[in-house]
Every structure is written in C-alpha cells, then in structure tokens.
Design a protein around this motif. Structure first.
Motif, short mmCIF file in Angstrom:
data_model
loop_
_atom_site.label_atom_id
_atom_site.label_comp_id
_atom_site.label_asym_id
_atom_site.label_seq_id
_atom_site.Cartn_x
_atom_site.Cartn_y
_atom_site.Cartn_z
N GLU A 1 0.69 -1.38 0.14
CA GLU A 1 0.02 0.08 -0.10
C GLU A 1 1.00 1.19 -0.09
O GLU A 1 0.53 2.40 -0.84
N ILE A 2 1.95 1.34 0.89
CA ILE A 2 2.99 2.16 0.76
C ILE A 2 3.40 2.53 -0.74
O ILE A 2 3.64 3.58 -1.22
N ALA A 3 3.89 1.50 -1.14
CA ALA A 3 4.49 1.42 -2.39
C ALA A 3 3.76 2.05 -3.35
O ALA A 3 4.12 2.95 -4.20
N GLN A 4 2.29 1.52 -3.48
CA GLN A 4 1.52 2.15 -4.53
C GLN A 4 1.25 3.76 -4.31
O GLN A 4 1.19 4.49 -5.26
N ASN A 5 1.27 4.18 -2.98
CA ASN A 5 1.33 5.54 -2.86
C ASN A 5 2.43 6.33 -3.36
O ASN A 5 2.39 7.64 -3.76
N ARG A 6 3.70 5.81 -3.72
CA ARG A 6 4.88 6.27 -4.12
C ARG A 6 5.14 5.92 -5.48
O ARG A 6 5.81 6.13 -6.28
N ASN A 7 3.81 5.57 -5.96
CA ASN A 7 3.94 5.24 -7.60
C ASN A 7 4.91 3.98 -7.91
O ASN A 7 5.76 4.13 -9.05
N GLN A 8 5.22 3.12 -6.81
CA GLN A 8 5.99 1.88 -7.41
C GLN A 8 5.45 0.69 -6.85
O GLN A 8 4.43 0.65 -6.30
N GLN B 1 10.11 -2.32 -6.27
CA GLN B 1 10.94 -1.17 -6.63
C GLN B 1 11.02 -0.31 -5.32
O GLN B 1 12.30 -0.04 -5.07
N MET B 2 10.06 -0.43 -4.37
CA MET B 2 10.13 0.29 -2.99
C MET B 2 11.35 -0.42 -2.45
O MET B 2 11.94 0.35 -1.68
N ALA B 3 11.29 -1.75 -2.20
CA ALA B 3 12.14 -2.56 -1.44
C ALA B 3 13.57 -2.11 -1.71
O ALA B 3 14.58 -1.99 -0.74
N LEU B 4 13.98 -2.00 -3.14
CA LEU B 4 15.32 -1.67 -3.55
C LEU B 4 15.63 -0.40 -3.52
O LEU B 4 16.82 -0.14 -3.11
N ALA B 5 14.65 0.36 -3.47
CA ALA B 5 14.81 2.00 -3.36
C ALA B 5 15.19 2.09 -1.76
O ALA B 5 16.10 3.01 -1.29
N ASN C 1 12.72 -3.50 -12.30
CA ASN C 1 13.57 -3.43 -11.12
C ASN C 1 14.44 -2.07 -11.22
O ASN C 1 14.73 -1.45 -10.14
N ILE C 2 15.00 -1.86 -12.26
CA ILE C 2 16.11 -0.80 -12.50
C ILE C 2 15.25 0.79 -12.14
O ILE C 2 15.72 1.51 -11.71
N ASP C 3 13.81 0.55 -12.63
CA ASP C 3 13.05 1.67 -12.61
C ASP C 3 12.87 2.30 -11.07
O ASP C 3 12.39 3.14 -10.86
N CYS C 4 13.44 1.47 -10.22
CA CYS C 4 13.02 1.78 -8.76
C CYS C 4 13.98 2.97 -8.57
O CYS C 4 14.03 3.92 -7.54
N LEU C 5 15.07 3.15 -9.40
CA LEU C 5 15.96 4.43 -9.25
C LEU C 5 15.29 5.69 -9.77
O LEU C 5 15.95 6.89 -9.33
N GLN C 6 13.98 5.70 -10.15
CA GLN C 6 13.18 6.80 -10.38
C GLN C 6 12.59 7.48 -9.12
O GLN C 6 12.38 8.67 -9.17
N ASN C 7 12.74 6.87 -8.29
CA ASN C 7 12.26 7.42 -6.77
C ASN C 7 12.85 6.58 -5.69
O ASN C 7 12.53 5.57 -5.40
N THR C 8 14.11 7.22 -5.19
CA THR C 8 14.76 6.67 -4.04
C THR C 8 14.60 7.47 -2.72
O THR C 8 15.28 7.34 -1.91
N GLU C 9 13.96 8.59 -2.78
CA GLU C 9 13.77 9.46 -1.63
C GLU C 9 12.47 8.92 -0.87
O GLU C 9 11.37 8.66 -1.25
N PHE C 10 12.60 9.08 0.48
CA PHE C 10 11.56 8.47 1.24
C PHE C 10 11.19 9.66 2.35
O PHE C 10 12.23 10.43 2.93
#
Length: 318
Positions: free
Chosen positions: A257-264, A268-272, A296-305
């Motif tokens: 649910e958190i990942a979806q709110n991040r558009n991931q 992707q969220m686990a890698l970021a 998986n590489i697309d995780c790099l588009q959002n690595t800020e939390f």
C-alpha cells in the motif's frame, strides 16, 4: 545510473548490480540469460556478480557467462565491466572443495577463470568464513590472488561484524585492502544494521546487498499466497514454503500500500529503501526476464523517502 565509490577505494560500482545466482545455469534458457546481461549493460549496469557454485549445475553460471562475454563483450568492452566471483561453499567432492583453505580458494579461482575464459576477475570473494581455518590463511589466499594478477580486488561475504573487523585488519597488514563486503540485506533481513555497517564505515569498506527482495517475498507475487510458478514452489530455489507465513503476507500487503502511494511496485520500493543508507555501495538484483530487470531498475526513479513513509515502514516491520 549513478556510480558510487566503493568504500575508500578508487572503484566505482553502479547503484544496481546484476547477480547471476539464478537464471544463468545449465537448467536455464541461455538466450534469455544473454538478453538479460546485454540489457543490463545497456542500462548502465557494469557489475556482474557470480560464484563458483552458481548454476545449477555448479559452475554452469560461470560457463554461460563466459559464453556471453565471448559473444558480446570482446576487446575493450571487458575493460568497461566489473566481474566478481567467490569461493567458500561446496563446489566439488573431497576435502579440498569447500570452506576457506588456501588450497580450495586458489584452486577454485583458477577453475573460475577457465570457465569464464578470462585472465582475471575484478573482485574475488571469500564466500563465507571457515570456522576451522585460521582467518589469516584465508586472507593470505585473497592477497595472493591479487598479487598473482588473477584478481584486481578482494572482498568477503557472510562474515559477522567481528569477523569482518579481523579480516579487514589482516588484509591491511598484508597490503591488499578489503574492497567490499557482500551481505544479505533487505527489509526482512536486517542483521547488518547491528554492527556490520558501522565496521564497514569505520574501515572504509564498501557494502553490496544481496537478496534485496528476500528471494522474491518482497514482490507482489505473494500478496495472495504462494503461486505455482514462484520460487517457493521451485525445487532449485532458496525460498521455502514455510517462510511464506500469513503474518508475513499481511506485512507485505501493508508495505505494498505504501509502495502504491509512491507510484512504485513493492519490489521497486524495497530496492529503493536499501539505497537510503549511503553505506550501501550497490544493490544486487537478479532477473528472470528483460522485463523484470527493467522494472527493477526503474526503482531508481524514486529513491527518496519522507519521514512519515520511513516511520510507517518501520511500524509494519517491527
């Protein structure tokens, strides 16, 4: 792709590296493996990670990667990639094909070079500490690998914080610094936070995280239970069905649910999430297809939390 300095060395590693633990063995489709490796390089992944026993069968991942190198990375392209391999787990029968003796490590390295048809590897690891062999002997073997020109750098994997401190100090005395520690680290496996990362920071050693998706648990595959085509059903996999508990599934649903709110995606969220700690040099991913690799590489588009996101994740994982 960004490239991070590995500890206090001169070597830069990509934020995401490709591991060949799965999907590159003799039981797998070679053309698919080749396509994954080529796409990874085209996306900026310059680091390819192996071990002597990767397959199955043991050794076949190195053999297949050697063919991929021959077909696609001839000439100066070899100088644009980082190849790592390891020895420390069971590779052949008898008293000399396991653990951390000088005999095993150096024999294994010679075999790895032949399988990949290369003159040297960039990083050679002691894959695990040996409780019966003096750590000085194991580190002397790594030192010799560099001095013989068969490896440019050395590293360790699966060593505790205290074992790491000793190994790093011995290597420093020998004159071959420890470049990197490869450690199992994910949202569900956080032992490195209890001292190891502090030792690595103090000693100027890089860290690369393996199994960042907890063998596929930190993906959307298991949100509704165990699917037929999952690693938990695969006899060659390293994820057991009894590890996919209802309690864990509920945590995965909340994390998703958190990942979806991040558009991931959850993966992707686990890698970021791993990359928020600057002590992590690179995150080691596997891939069963080009599509999965690119996702998986697309995780790099959002690595800020945000602080709220991190607090919510900690509450779920607690």
């Amino acid at each position: 792709m960004k490239y991070n300095r590995c500890g206090r060395s001169g070597l830069l590693l990509p934020e995401i590296s490709l591991g060949l633990w799965h999907n590159f063995g003799s039981v797998d489709n070679f053309e698919n493996a080749e396509s994954i490796a080529i796409e990874a390089f085209d996306k900026g992944i310059t680091h390819f990670d192996l071990a002597n026993n990767y397959g199955p069968v043991p050794g076949s991942a190195e053999e297949n990667f050697g063919k991929i190198l021959w077909h696609n990375f001839q000439g100066n392209l070899r100088d644009e990639i980082v190849i790592s391999t390891k020895a420390g787990y069971t590779m052949w029968k008898g008293p000399y094909g396991d653990w951390g003796s000088r005999k095993y490590l150096l024999s294994s390295l010679d075999q790895s070079l032949k399988r990949m048809n290369v003159d040297y590897v960039d990083i050679f690891y002691s894959h695990r500490p040996d409780p019966e062999t003096p750590i000085e002997e194991t580190m002397m073997a790594l030192d010799h690998a560099v001095r013989s020109g068969k490896a440019l750098y050395v590293g360790i994997s699966n060593y505790s914080a205290e074992q790491t401190r000793v190994a790093v100090d011995v290597l420093k005395q020998l004159g071959t610094p420890c470049l990197i520690h490869q450690a199992k680290y994910s949202m569900l496996e956080r032992w490195v936070e209890n001292g190891l990362l502090d030792v690595l920071e103090e000693k100027g050693v890089g860290c690369i995280a393996f199994s960042p998706l907890a063998q596929g648990l930190l993906t959307d595959k298991y949100l509704k239970g165990i699917p037929e085509n999952s690693r938990a059903h695969n006899p060659n996999g390293h994820l057991r069905e009894d590890e996919v508990t209802q309690e864990r599934i509920q945590k995965l649903i909340q994390l998703n649910e958190i990942a979806q709110n991040r558009n991931q995606s959850l993966a992707q969220m686990a890698l970021a999430w791993l990359q928020k700690d600057k002590r992590i040099t690179s995150v080691l991913i596997g891939a069963s297809s080009v599509k999965q690799l690119c996702n998986n590489i697309d995780c790099l588009q959002n690595t800020e939390f945000s602080h709220d996101e991190l607090n919510a994740i900690e509450k779920i994982l607690a």
